[in-house]
Design an enzyme around this catalytic site. Sequence first.
Site, PDB file in Angstrom:
ATOM      1  N   THR A 210       0.851  -1.188   0.000  1.00  0.00           N
ATOM      2  CA  THR A 210       0.000   0.000   0.000  1.00  0.00           C
ATOM      3  C   THR A 210       0.886   1.237   0.000  1.00  0.00           C
ATOM      4  OG1 THR A 210      -1.917   1.040   1.064  1.00  0.00           O
ATOM      5  CG2 THR A 210      -0.250   0.078   2.526  1.00  0.00           C
ATOM      6  N   ASN A 211       0.320   2.380   0.310  1.00  0.00           N
ATOM      7  CA  ASN A 211       1.066   3.641   0.319  1.00  0.00           C
ATOM      8  C   ASN A 211       0.552   4.516   1.459  1.00  0.00           C
ATOM      9  OD1 ASN A 211      -1.218   5.337  -0.819  1.00  0.00           O
ATOM     10  ND2 ASN A 211      -0.928   3.856  -2.489  1.00  0.00           N
ATOM     11  N   ARG A 212       1.066   5.725   1.549  1.00  0.00           N
ATOM     12  CA  ARG A 212       0.791   6.585   2.701  1.00  0.00           C
ATOM     13  C   ARG A 212      -0.447   7.482   2.541  1.00  0.00           C
ATOM     14  NH1 ARG A 212       5.305   6.677   6.066  1.00  0.00           N
ATOM     15  NH2 ARG A 212       7.235   5.899   5.142  1.00  0.00           N
TER      16      ARG A 212
END
Length: 405
Positions: A210-212
């Site tokens: 995933t990412n931030r």
Amino acid sequence: MPTVLHGKHIVLGVTGSIAAFKAADLASKLTQHGAAVDVVLTPDAARFVTPLTFQALTHRPVTTDLFDPRIAMDHVALAQRADVIVVCPATAHTLARLALGLADDALAATVLASRAPLVVVPAMDAQMFDHPAVQEHVARLHARGARIVGPMEGRLASGLVGRGRMAEVPEVLGHLRAVLGAATGDLRGTTIVVTAGGTREPLDPVRVLTNRSSGKMGYAVAEAARDRGARAILITAPTALPDPPGVDVRRVETALEMREAVLAACRDADALVMTAAVADYRPAAPAPQKVKKGAPTWTVELVETPDILTEAGAAAPALVRVGFAAETTDLVAAARAKLVRKGLDLIAANDVSAAGSGFGADTNRLVLIDREGRVEDLPVLPKFDAAWILLDRVRALLASGWTRP
């Protein structure tokens, strides 16, 4: 930046419930947003919260008695100037009187004399709301166009747990903004699809790539579209944010799920604002069981995910498409290249390494670039304000009668 509540006349009807104390908070919040709030208390409501409380919060007189000679026919004046009437909290007794069209107190008479939109926020003890008589009154009000907000499941004043707890003030505010936007907003009649959050691509049943992304920018765009009268469809990857009231929220997790949801929603949409941080790659073959720790390395083959913006444009050529570019270097050049590569109408770029512009922040600094090459550098703004300006550009595109080159 003024909100849709600014300058509006709102009649707040308060009835005899312990939840009346929440109405004081609602009156305060509406006043802070620049609305003129005229409070009408039923006699039983005044047993819980005094008129002086509301007068102090709104800086306006409070109506309590239909037959007070000092304010004779005041309910007619309130009814005529109201942009919206909200009854919060609304007891079972009040729901019955409104459904039957009675006019035996100042609040009921005001509602009956007005053609303004009506928002009703029920609050009552356990099992009362689910009673067939109450449900009949709710259905009748809904059929006449009233918006029913809540009630929620939760702990009640009696100590019981059930459906009857008044909706919280932020939710009521969101619905009021939706109602006012639908009545006066400059994007009425349009459907705007917004994506938000960071997709999650499974490595195994436990772990994800995933990412931030926090989703805050996309949620702000959806709320601004709602406030301006659009039908806002928010397609969101997992976030920690509550659903925006008055927005059609559709939850997804992976890039492939987002692709399917976006293509379906865009069939009848006018614009797509793609703020989501969609994974560029996903595991080719997620492990069917949790991968146990032990091996010194773990090699995962990644494959490219679909280009949702490009596919949406091919499927709906008349769709206004807005992309986002989260960059850390060469901001304008990278965003312009993305705009050209995907054939977008507008792109919003931001340097996620800069203060006040990164993931999770409540502010953003956008650089807007259109397909003519024009660059507009916005200052650091709250994300809602930045979203409002972005939608100004979308509205201009929709109003211009443009065609895709």
